[in-house]
Design a protein around this motif. Sequence first.
Motif, PDB file in Angstrom:
ATOM      1  N   LEU A  17     -14.996   9.804   4.176  1.00 19.99           N
ATOM      2  CA  LEU A  17     -14.459   8.803   5.100  1.00 19.99           C
ATOM      3  C   LEU A  17     -13.621   7.786   4.335  1.00 19.99           C
ATOM      4  CD1 LEU A  17     -17.641   8.013   7.270  1.00 19.99           C
ATOM      5  CD2 LEU A  17     -15.792   9.629   7.771  1.00 19.99           C
ATOM      6  N   SER A  18     -12.584   7.252   4.986  1.00 16.48           N
ATOM      7  CA  SER A  18     -11.776   6.210   4.357  1.00 16.48           C
ATOM      8  C   SER A  18     -12.596   4.933   4.225  1.00 16.48           C
ATOM      9  CB  SER A  18     -10.534   5.930   5.207  1.00 16.48           C
ATOM     10  OG  SER A  18     -10.922   5.283   6.402  1.00 16.48           O
ATOM     11  N   VAL A  19     -12.052   3.986   3.487  1.00 19.00           N
ATOM     12  CA  VAL A  19     -12.737   2.707   3.335  1.00 19.00           C
ATOM     13  C   VAL A  19     -12.984   2.069   4.700  1.00 19.00           C
ATOM     14  CG1 VAL A  19     -12.444   0.344   2.488  1.00 19.00           C
ATOM     15  CG2 VAL A  19     -11.869   2.270   1.009  1.00 19.00           C
ATOM     16  N   LEU A  20     -11.967   2.064   5.547  1.00 20.53           N
ATOM     17  CA  LEU A  20     -12.121   1.443   6.869  1.00 20.53           C
ATOM     18  C   LEU A  20     -13.190   2.154   7.688  1.00 20.53           C
ATOM     19  CD1 LEU A  20     -10.828  -0.822   8.670  1.00 20.53           C
ATOM     20  CD2 LEU A  20      -9.570   1.012   9.786  1.00 20.53           C
ATOM     21  N   PHE A  32      -6.303  -1.851   1.398  1.00 23.10           N
ATOM     22  CA  PHE A  32      -6.899  -0.654   0.784  1.00 23.10           C
ATOM     23  C   PHE A  32      -7.721   0.150   1.793  1.00 23.10           C
ATOM     24  CE2 PHE A  32      -6.333  -3.696  -2.684  1.00 23.10           C
ATOM     25  CZ  PHE A  32      -5.621  -2.926  -3.578  1.00 23.10           C
ATOM     26  N   GLU A  33      -7.584  -0.195   3.069  1.00 21.49           N
ATOM     27  CA  GLU A  33      -8.479   0.395   4.066  1.00 21.49           C
ATOM     28  C   GLU A  33      -8.311   1.905   4.228  1.00 21.49           C
ATOM     29  OE1 GLU A  33      -6.248  -1.964   4.505  1.00 21.49           O
ATOM     30  OE2 GLU A  33      -5.363  -1.980   6.491  1.00 21.49           O
ATOM     31  N   HIS A  34      -7.126   2.428   3.893  1.00 22.57           N
ATOM     32  CA  HIS A  34      -6.898   3.863   4.100  1.00 22.57           C
ATOM     33  C   HIS A  34      -7.248   4.701   2.870  1.00 22.57           C
ATOM     34  CE1 HIS A  34      -5.253   2.944   7.920  1.00 22.57           C
ATOM     35  NE2 HIS A  34      -4.299   2.181   7.415  1.00 22.57           N
ATOM     36  N   SER A  46     -11.747   1.710  -7.686  1.00 25.01           N
ATOM     37  CA  SER A  46     -12.370   1.347  -8.957  1.00 25.01           C
ATOM     38  C   SER A  46     -13.825   0.938  -8.695  1.00 25.01           C
ATOM     39  CB  SER A  46     -11.623   0.171  -9.585  1.00 25.01           C
ATOM     40  OG  SER A  46     -11.835  -0.996  -8.805  1.00 25.01           O
ATOM     41  N   GLY A  47     -14.573   0.747  -9.779  1.00 32.03           N
ATOM     42  CA  GLY A  47     -15.972   0.347  -9.633  1.00 32.03           C
ATOM     43  C   GLY A  47     -16.127  -0.957  -8.868  1.00 32.03           C
ATOM     44  N   GLY A  48     -15.285  -1.924  -9.199  1.00 34.04           N
ATOM     45  CA  GLY A  48     -15.358  -3.223  -8.516  1.00 34.04           C
ATOM     46  C   GLY A  48     -14.987  -3.112  -7.053  1.00 34.04           C
ATOM     47  N   MET A  49     -14.016  -2.259  -6.751  1.00 27.83           N
ATOM     48  CA  MET A  49     -13.602  -2.075  -5.349  1.00 27.83           C
ATOM     49  C   MET A  49     -14.709  -1.400  -4.548  1.00 27.83           C
ATOM     50  SD  MET A  49      -9.724  -0.922  -6.224  1.00 27.83           S
ATOM     51  CE  MET A  49      -8.993  -0.703  -4.616  1.00 27.83           C
ATOM     52  N   ILE A  50     -15.411  -0.457  -5.182  1.00 29.70           N
ATOM     53  CA  ILE A  50     -16.526   0.201  -4.484  1.00 29.70           C
ATOM     54  C   ILE A  50     -17.605  -0.822  -4.142  1.00 29.70           C
ATOM     55  CG2 ILE A  50     -18.465   1.789  -4.847  1.00 29.70           C
ATOM     56  CD1 ILE A  50     -16.493   3.628  -6.330  1.00 29.70           C
TER      57      ILE A  50
END
Lengths: 277, 109
Positions: free
Chosen positions: A110-113, A147-149, A156-160
């Motif tokens: 699934l995408s971030v969104l 970055f939703e898509h 990255s680790g921080g984004m996760i």
Amino acid sequence: MSAAAQTAADPGPDNAPVIEVRGLVTHYGPRKILDGIDLEVQPGEILVIMGGSGSGKSTLLNHLLGLLVPTSGAIRVLGEDLNAIDGVARTLLRQRLGVAFQGGALFSSLSVLENIMLPLIEHTRLDRKTMEIMARLKLEVVNLAGFEHLMPAELSGGMIKRAALARAIVMDPRILFCDEPSAGLDPVVATAIDQLILDLRAAMGMSVVVVTHELESAFKIADRICVLDRGKVLAVDTVAAIRASDHPRIRNLLNRQGEDPDLDVDAYLERLTGIDL
Amino acid sequence: MELSVNDHGNFAVVHLKGDVDLQTSPQVRKGLLGLLEDGRRPVVDLSAVTYIDSSGIASLVEAYQTARKKGLSFSLVQVSPAAMRVLQLARLDKVFTFHDTVEAATVGA
């Protein structure tokens, strides 16, 4: 609007603890992991659970989430007895809790969104447009707008960690649980995550339970710190009090000194040989 | 939650009372989008709102953007400090038009 108007759920007229743990004991097989834990979390409080590897902090977190059944003892979360609750009541309780797991636990397909919308799709009947806006608002809050898509593998680790936080707060939870929110991140990103947790608490009034072994992070965000050691609570106190503690095992933890357990020769040899005396 | 609408010249003053949450925000969304569909200019009075969650804020955001698309004004009245903190978290305090009173929001009605 009246001064009483809130965006966070009301802690309740009696201001009762949002989490109460009494005499919690749990085993993995014959091994006792938690040994008589007593703990409370107050409304709007950030409680950090600290301890070395194997201290029982992750096990305690899983109990607070109702994912494990204790050997004995009682846990009340938002007034609900986890030993007695089931079915619809358990589902309703889980809707009021947000969890940011250590590894993010994002769905890779699934995408971030879509990941962030998932609790809304599962638990509400809101219009899809409303759900999308809610998810995008949380992405703004965690500074992941745009970055939703992306797919989780592209983060990255921080984004996760940020995406996991966004999903954890999308339902405006009463209690936010964070398992090692800044572990493995570079200091700048880790500091930003800490600040985000503080901002979320200030704006949304939620209680926050953080499990971490990162001392700097704990000292920055905690109202109180619970120090776990070998399945027992060594201390639950303010940051200042914990830092000033002269308890040798707390000093070891704060000074990042390795374990130097007293050797129980009988138990050690029994463990090695399987031969009881 | 209760939702009522009073005409105020060119404006439709929407009074919300009680909790705006997952259960009630669809009613707010439907009401506001309906007014905009009719070409009305909503002034949303939040003075009697006791709690507003993210779904309520999302409904306000959608209605506001719909108003902009239609060239209609849209403003919020008496946002509580607590609600404002949540709006600030997502920088929405820099997005919405705010007024302290309905009278200030409906000047020129």
